[in-house]
Design an enzyme around this catalytic site. Structure first.
Site, mmCIF file in Angstrom:
data_model
loop_
_atom_site.group_PDB
_atom_site.id
_atom_site.type_symbol
_atom_site.label_atom_id
_atom_site.label_comp_id
_atom_site.label_asym_id
_atom_site.label_seq_id
_atom_site.Cartn_x
_atom_site.Cartn_y
_atom_site.Cartn_z
ATOM 1 N N ASP A 1 -10.919 1.742 -3.500
ATOM 2 C CA ASP A 1 -11.647 1.084 -1.664
ATOM 3 C C ASP A 1 -12.987 0.990 -2.087
ATOM 4 O O ASP A 1 -13.793 0.149 -0.739
ATOM 5 C CB ASP A 1 -11.149 2.356 -1.274
ATOM 6 C CG ASP A 1 -9.737 1.621 -0.506
ATOM 7 O OD1 ASP A 1 -9.426 1.090 -0.609
ATOM 8 O OD2 ASP A 1 -9.142 3.188 0.469
ATOM 9 N N ASP B 1 0.561 -1.405 0.415
ATOM 10 C CA ASP B 1 -0.130 -0.031 -0.143
ATOM 11 C C ASP B 1 0.708 1.309 -0.105
ATOM 12 O O ASP B 1 2.314 0.707 0.495
ATOM 13 C CB ASP B 1 -0.984 -0.166 1.192
ATOM 14 C CG ASP B 1 -2.242 0.442 1.275
ATOM 15 O OD1 ASP B 1 -2.387 1.600 0.009
ATOM 16 O OD2 ASP B 1 -3.408 0.469 1.723
HETATM 17 C C1 GLA Z 1 -5.760 1.915 1.882
HETATM 18 C C2 GLA Z 1 -6.324 0.718 1.128
HETATM 19 C C3 GLA Z 1 -7.256 -0.553 1.810
HETATM 20 C C4 GLA Z 1 -7.255 -0.222 3.476
HETATM 21 C C5 GLA Z 1 -6.366 0.802 3.981
HETATM 22 C C6 GLA Z 1 -5.400 0.120 5.688
HETATM 23 O O1 GLA Z 1 -6.968 2.984 2.225
HETATM 24 O O2 GLA Z 1 -6.963 1.254 -0.087
HETATM 25 O O3 GLA Z 1 -7.523 -1.678 1.403
HETATM 26 O O4 GLA Z 1 -5.798 -1.513 3.115
HETATM 27 O O5 GLA Z 1 -5.687 1.767 3.395
HETATM 28 O O6 GLA Z 1 -4.955 0.988 6.252
#
Ligand code: GLA
Length: 706
Positions: free
Chosen positions: A506, A441
């Site tokens: 997301d 990430d």
């Molecule tokens: C980001 C990612 C999510 C999740 C969060 C965790 O927003 O896109 O899928 O993994 O971080 O903090």
């Protein structure tokens, strides 16, 4: 006598003017013209003198460097203090490695500057990949801009389809008419970004999914970028794409632009996407013969509220519905109990998992699943042991306050000791737990990418991220990696060369997801686009959807789920299990078939995957809103063989969802053995869709009978 360099593959022709001593140029690039010779193509674009204009009209060239006198935006901006700003590199020689790739070498004797333009044309897809290298003996030069290529394009391509968006709303299409002047998209986010995807589609006034002249460009780069189209006084247009450099960022030596991928077709936007998919699958994404495992991800189920008991319960429930990979998301490490602390502490939290992750990993493996773990390597929370030990390890600009963003700062990966620290930590965890999968990430923009010496480091930071991933991949070739960046803010062919999939967004709102997947599918094959079933009430939009709809909406993509399975009803878990089984049954078709986006009214979203030999197809058609007519629109399939008969069945939902009968469902026995229709009839005449409620997704399976 003019000299040309020619690449001709998969219905695409690229003719370059490369006579020694001349300015290198694109004579023609686009869908192949049968029988056309390079000489005649050049003659047909003979320059036209304008009264009062230069005696010898100024033609475009690969860099449109300032020294050529090119009147519009230059593709190379470089200088040495106050001199050598008007460079004009000329062809010295061409190296043709084979029939599909060549390099045009050029030299400017005054500035002592060498430029090399690399071209390769993919024989399977006709996608052209190109980049430029520059090098000078007379360093230091200051490089301000170097386009991967200055690409003239067909003046009939008057429509620009660009891809914009924001967090939870990636790949939103904007269509504009090309205009006199400059179309400019700049991304300074330090990552590919949610808002300025480095790619465009171009079409004529009549181009649609299935027909017409179309083209696409995409810069495979995960950092700052610039994309521009300049339409000059004479009406001709030049497209440029490259890395957006910060002031003083590159003083040569040597510089290589990111790769620009270009694709053309006479068969509409759909064919351009299919070519790009073929290219991405064979030339970009790491090769992996294994079918793509269905994911279970813990994020929306527990967020930071981890406990071993909760996670073990989710492991069991995930296996029951058919998950094949269990991904433990954020919150498992160090002092990371919320998003304010702990980033950088890449060790298992003993507070939450006293015995480490062994019990969880064992349960995951016993249930026949793979194990995946979330990391955000490039970041650090100021409230962390790592930052307390090494406050100097972050990017920033002396004298300027850090810009707060999700309570985290960006580690300076240009420092070898930072990369070594991250490599050691991640490597140790992969080895200890035999981790199959990493969700990598990156959750903030980088506004102040300054290094320890006060120099701008956005360019080097992007390369440093690539090199860290490459080093880990080399050490652990079987561990797959997903590129995530607050959803889909790091989705591009640069990162995809070293990662196996993209977390598309997301936003798990099933209705919205159809739109996001539609946009993303322009550049990326469904096999790399993560698509998850979310909770009944979407955490981002607050909208509620049935499991039937949520699950069906995730089937077309790399399927997964991210919801609290303990909270879902048993009935919904059974529905989810059926949808996962359906995905697995047709996974090969979805991940290796050809994608056809169907042209529909706005209330529908429909696409299908057709086997390469046209023997089978799976189509999804979601009703996202009320239709304005009493009956829903007709659905015309695409990509089928018109001469084959296809036994057509409805394989989702599993119950008859027509709210009134008779309907096509009864008439064609779609829930039974189905009916055979000719491909031609299904494509040209289409079927009358049944009357169904909005937020219903129908999935049709078609099998050729002859
Ligand atoms: C980001 C990612 C999510 C999740 C969060 C965790 O927003 O896109 O899928 O993994 O971080 O903090």
């Amino acid at each position: 006598m003019a000299e040309f360099s020619i690449l001709r593959e998969a219905g695409v022709l690229v003719v370059l003017g490369t006579a020694n001593g001349s300015r290198p140029s694109v004579v023609f690039a686009g869908p192949d013209i049968a029988g056309a010779s390079a000489e005649e193509l050049e003659k047909l674009q003979a320059p036209q003198h304008i009264p009062g204009g230069p005696v010898q009209p100024i033609a475009h060239s690969l860099s449109n460097a300032i020294g050529t006198g090119w009147p519009s935006a230059p593709g190379l901006v470089i200088h040495q203090e106050e001199t050598c700003w008007a460079v004009d590199p000329r062809v010295t020689n061409v190296e043709q490695a084979d029939e599909t790739s060549l390099t045009v070498n050029c030299f400017d004797p005054i500035a002592k500057l060498r430029t090399a333009h690399h071209f390769s044309l993919c024989p399977e897809s006709g996608v052209l990949s190109t980049f430029t290298e520059i090098e000078s003996d007379r360093s230091p030069f200051q490089l301000e801009w170097c386009a991967a290529l200055c690409l003239p394009f067909d003046d009939r391509l008057t429509r620009i389809r660009s891809f914009s968006g924001k967090w939870a709303s990636e790949f939103q299409i904007e269509e504009i008419e090309r205009f006199r002047g400059s179309f400019l998209r700049e991304n300074r986010a330090g990552r590919t970004s949610h808002s300025d995807f480095p790619g465009l589609f171009l079409g004529s006034d009549t181009t649609d999914e299935q027909s017409g002249l179309a083209a696409a460009v995409h810069l495979g780069w995960s950092g700052n970028n610039r994309l521009r189209i300049d339409t000059g006084q004479d009406g001709s247009s030049i497209l440029q794409a490259g890395e957006l450099l910060l002031p003083g960022e590159i003083s040569l030596g040597r510089y290589r632009t990111p790769e620009l991928h270009v694709c053309w077709s006479c068969e509409g936007y759909g064919d351009v996407s299919r070519r790009l998919h073929r290219y991405a699958r064979t030339k970009i994404v790491p090769q992996n013969a294994k079918p793509r495992s269905v994911h279970y991800n813990t994020w929306e189920a527990v967020y930071f509220d981890h406990s071993e008991t909760r996670i073990l319960e989710l492991v069991d429930k995930a296996a029951e519905v058919g998950a094949q990979r269990f991904v433990l998301d954020d919150g498992w490490f160090g002092s990371r109990r919320n998003d304010k602390a702990g980033l950088g502490e890449w060790w298992v939290s003993r507070e939450i998992y006293p015995g480490g992750l062994h019990e969880i990993v064992e349960r995951v493996r016993n249930a026949g699943m793979e194990f995946g773990l979330w990391f955000e390597p490039e970041m650090v929370n100021p409230d962390s042991d790592l930052y307390r030990a090494h406050p100097e390890w972050v990017l920033g600009v002396e004298g300027l306050d850090q810009i707060a963003s999700r309570n985290q700062l960006v580690l300076d990966l240009t420092r070898p000791e930072v990369r070594d620290y991250l490599f050691a930590k991640i490597d140790a965890l992969i080895s200890e737990y035999d981790i199959d999968y990493i969700k990598w990430d990156m959750n903030r923009d980088i506004q102040h990418p300054g290094d320890a010496d006060g120099k701008p480091a956005a360019h080097r930071q992007t390369h440093a991220v690539y090199s860290l991933i490459d080093r880990l991949r080399k050490a652990h070739p079987d561990t797959e990696i997903e590129s995530c960046s607050s959803g889909g803010a790091r989705a591009d062919y640069g990162i995809l060369r070293r990662t196996d999939r993209i977390w598309t967004s997301d936003n798990n709102d099933a209705r919205h997801r159809h739109q996001i997947m539609y946009g993303a599918s322009h550049f990326f094959p469904l096999s790399v686009l993560g698509n998850h079933v979310g909770p009944k009430k979407c955490h981002i939009t607050g909208r509620q959807f049935s499991m039937e709809f949520r699950a069906a909406s995730a089937i077309f993509g790399h399927m997964g789920m991210e919801l609290d399975l303990a909270y879902e009803s048993e009935e919904d878990r059974t529905t989810l299990a059926s949808a996962i089984a359906l995905h697995k049954q047709h996974r090969e078709l979805i991940h290796s078939g050809e994608l056809y986006r169907l042209q529909t009214q706005d209330c529908l979203a429909a696409m299908g995957c057709v086997a390469k030999d046209k023997s089978a197809a799976l189509f999804s058609c979601a009703l996202l809103d009320m239709h304005s007519t009493t009956t829903p629109p007709r659905l015309r399939f695409s990509g089928l063989d018109p001469s084959k008969r296809y036994r057509t069945r409805l394989v989702w939902p599993e119950r008859n969802v027509s709210i009134s009968s008779p309907s096509i469902i009864d008439e064609a026995n779609l829930y039974g053995d189905g009916t055979g229709f000719s491909g031609g009839a299904l494509m040209e005449h289409g079927i009358q869709l049944p009357l169904i409620m909005p937020d219903t997704c129908l999935i049709f399976h078609l099998r050729a009978e002859n």
